[in-house]
Design an enzyme around this catalytic site. Structure first.
Site, PDB file in Angstrom:
ATOM      1  N   GLY A  17     -48.535  10.534  27.666  1.00 45.78           N
ATOM      2  CA  GLY A  17     -48.887  10.327  29.433  1.00 45.78           C
ATOM      3  C   GLY A  17     -49.337   9.165  29.876  1.00 45.78           C
ATOM      4  O   GLY A  17     -50.232   9.311  30.723  1.00 45.78           O
ATOM      5  N   SER A  18     -49.004   8.176  28.977  1.00 52.20           N
ATOM      6  CA  SER A  18     -49.535   6.871  29.783  1.00 52.20           C
ATOM      7  C   SER A  18     -49.101   6.566  31.205  1.00 52.20           C
ATOM      8  O   SER A  18     -49.964   5.890  31.844  1.00 52.20           O
ATOM      9  CB  SER A  18     -49.066   5.575  28.967  1.00 52.20           C
ATOM     10  OG  SER A  18     -47.625   5.298  28.709  1.00 52.20           O
ATOM     11  N   ASN A  19     -48.047   6.973  31.619  1.00 56.03           N
ATOM     12  CA  ASN A  19     -47.472   6.820  32.993  1.00 56.03           C
ATOM     13  C   ASN A  19     -48.316   7.723  33.996  1.00 56.03           C
ATOM     14  O   ASN A  19     -48.828   7.207  34.891  1.00 56.03           O
ATOM     15  CB  ASN A  19     -46.143   7.151  33.144  1.00 56.03           C
ATOM     16  CG  ASN A  19     -45.236   5.921  32.530  1.00 56.03           C
ATOM     17  OD1 ASN A  19     -45.078   5.075  33.303  1.00 56.03           O
ATOM     18  ND2 ASN A  19     -44.757   5.819  31.440  1.00 56.03           N
ATOM     19  N   MET A  97     -39.209  15.690  28.182  1.00 58.19           N
ATOM     20  CA  MET A  97     -38.273  15.690  27.170  1.00 58.19           C
ATOM     21  C   MET A  97     -37.232  16.650  27.109  1.00 58.19           C
ATOM     22  O   MET A  97     -36.551  17.059  26.282  1.00 58.19           O
ATOM     23  CB  MET A  97     -38.645  15.452  25.785  1.00 58.19           C
ATOM     24  CG  MET A  97     -39.716  14.221  25.515  1.00 58.19           C
ATOM     25  SD  MET A  97     -39.042  12.734  25.834  1.00 58.19           S
ATOM     26  CE  MET A  97     -37.767  12.545  24.451  1.00 58.19           C
ATOM     27  N   ARG A  98     -36.927  17.072  28.446  1.00 57.91           N
ATOM     28  CA  ARG A  98     -35.965  18.438  28.606  1.00 57.91           C
ATOM     29  C   ARG A  98     -35.046  17.891  29.930  1.00 57.91           C
ATOM     30  O   ARG A  98     -35.815  17.659  30.964  1.00 57.91           O
ATOM     31  CB  ARG A  98     -36.601  19.611  28.850  1.00 57.91           C
ATOM     32  CG  ARG A  98     -36.863  20.110  27.375  1.00 57.91           C
ATOM     33  CD  ARG A  98     -38.013  21.394  27.482  1.00 57.91           C
ATOM     34  NE  ARG A  98     -38.711  21.398  26.130  1.00 57.91           N
ATOM     35  CZ  ARG A  98     -38.155  22.293  24.967  1.00 57.91           C
ATOM     36  NH1 ARG A  98     -36.777  22.804  25.242  1.00 57.91           N
ATOM     37  NH2 ARG A  98     -38.655  22.377  23.908  1.00 57.91           N
ATOM     38  N   ASN A 114     -37.489  10.093  37.847  1.00 60.78           N
ATOM     39  CA  ASN A 114     -37.820   9.896  36.618  1.00 60.78           C
ATOM     40  C   ASN A 114     -38.091   8.334  36.569  1.00 60.78           C
ATOM     41  O   ASN A 114     -37.571   7.649  37.095  1.00 60.78           O
ATOM     42  CB  ASN A 114     -36.709  10.493  35.868  1.00 60.78           C
ATOM     43  CG  ASN A 114     -37.021  10.331  34.230  1.00 60.78           C
ATOM     44  OD1 ASN A 114     -38.264  10.525  33.698  1.00 60.78           O
ATOM     45  ND2 ASN A 114     -35.896   9.674  33.465  1.00 60.78           N
ATOM     46  N   HIS A 116     -37.359   5.536  33.020  1.00 57.13           N
ATOM     47  CA  HIS A 116     -36.638   5.547  31.719  1.00 57.13           C
ATOM     48  C   HIS A 116     -36.885   4.010  31.393  1.00 57.13           C
ATOM     49  O   HIS A 116     -36.729   3.150  32.212  1.00 57.13           O
ATOM     50  CB  HIS A 116     -35.070   5.898  32.085  1.00 57.13           C
ATOM     51  CG  HIS A 116     -34.424   5.709  30.618  1.00 57.13           C
ATOM     52  ND1 HIS A 116     -34.405   6.771  29.936  1.00 57.13           N
ATOM     53  CD2 HIS A 116     -33.497   4.772  30.330  1.00 57.13           C
ATOM     54  CE1 HIS A 116     -33.669   6.278  28.510  1.00 57.13           C
ATOM     55  NE2 HIS A 116     -33.109   5.260  29.103  1.00 57.13           N
TER      56      HIS A 116
HETATM   57  C1  GRF Z   1     -41.757   6.325  29.072  1.00 58.98           C
HETATM   58  O1  GRF Z   1     -41.251   5.207  28.302  1.00 58.98           O
HETATM   59  C2  GRF Z   1     -40.728   6.779  29.995  1.00 58.98           C
HETATM   60  O2  GRF Z   1     -39.920   5.586  30.334  1.00 58.98           O
HETATM   61  C3  GRF Z   1     -39.787   7.737  29.243  1.00 58.98           C
HETATM   62  O3  GRF Z   1     -40.851   8.566  28.359  1.00 58.98           O
HETATM   63  C4  GRF Z   1     -42.035   7.620  28.127  1.00 58.98           C
HETATM   64  C5  GRF Z   1     -43.113   8.347  28.690  1.00 58.98           C
HETATM   65  O4  GRF Z   1     -44.159   7.568  27.879  1.00 58.98           O
HETATM   66  N1  GRF Z   1     -39.110   8.446  30.051  1.00 58.98           N
HETATM   67  P1  GRF Z   1     -45.576   8.149  28.465  1.00 58.98           P
HETATM   68  O5  GRF Z   1     -45.895   9.649  27.718  1.00 58.98           O
HETATM   69  O6  GRF Z   1     -45.932   8.129  29.960  1.00 58.98           O
HETATM   70  O7  GRF Z   1     -46.849   7.023  27.751  1.00 58.98           O
END
Ligand code: GRF
Length: 205
Positions: A17-19, A97-98, A114, A116
């Site tokens: 969940g860093s984003n 992841m789904r 999303n 990526h």
């Molecule tokens: C990110 O690198 C994003 O690009 C991909 O999944 C990763 C999620 O990372 N879809 P985080 O859980 O937000 O750290």
């Protein structure tokens, strides 16, 4: 003085969940005119759920059912309901992841985005930074896109490039991509917030 209307968002994630943290921090600091209504994970002990709790955001574990790469259809319907009940208008995938299917795509047309870790359409799928490294690319990056029924596919909203350095490892490259993600994602969500606020002003609500 007219008050800024904050865009109600829901965040879905399966991992660290860093984003999600970058988004919640920007909301907290007032840089992002969004309101995180709900964080949902398909993984019971995912750190992203702890993060939601740390920021005081409503959160839920959604048992995914018997499939590995998608939600069981009834579960996906349940997800739609949870997001609707929370008043979510933009669904933000942050390491979810789904693959989403009709229930979600129909419920939120042009309403799911999303991020990526590659310059799509290159390297969709898992560990995209490793794919870029193995392919001998000189640059890669990250992409924010609308979600459709295919994996890491859908109209591209924005991209940022990262130069691959000769001594890069998978870890160092991934770390630099993630740093960019944490800027790019909130700034694109910010664009949605602006549009939302404009639309609210027009209807005078
Ligand atoms: C990110 O690198 C994003 O690009 C991909 O999944 C990763 C999620 O990372 N879809 P985080 O859980 O937000 O750290």
């Amino acid at each position: 003085m007219t008050q800024t209307k904050r865009l109600p968002i829901g965040i879905l994630g399966s991992g660290k969940g860093s984003n999600c943290r970058a988004i919640l921090e920007r909301i907290q600091s007032g840089d992002l005119a969004a309101e995180a209504r709900l964080v949902v994970s398909d993984v019971l002990d995912a750190p992203i759920l702890d993060l939601a709790r740390e920021f005081g955001v409503a959160n839920a574990y959604l048992p995914p059912g018997r499939f590995r790469t998608r939600l069981e259809p009834e579960r996906e319907e349940q997800l739609v309901q949870m997001l609707r009940d929370a008043g979510v208008e933009l669904v933000v995938l942050a390491g979810f992841m789904r693959v989403l299917h009709e229930p979600m795509l129909k419920a939120f047309p042009r309403g799911i985005i999303n991020i990526h870790p590659s310059l799509l359409p290159k390297f969709p799928g898992l560990e995209a930074w490793k794919q870029a490294l193995t392919a001998g690319e000189t640059a890669t990056g990250c992409t924010v896109h609308y979600v459709d029924e295919q994996i890491d596919h859908g109209k591209i909203l924005a991209q940022k490039e990262v130069i691959i350095l000769p001594n890069d490892t998978a870890e160092s490259l991934h770390a630099r991509i993630q740093e960019l993600e944490h800027d790019l994602y909130p700034s694109i969500i910010g664009e949605f917030c602006k549009k939302y606020n404009e639309s609210k002003k027009q209807v005078g609500s």
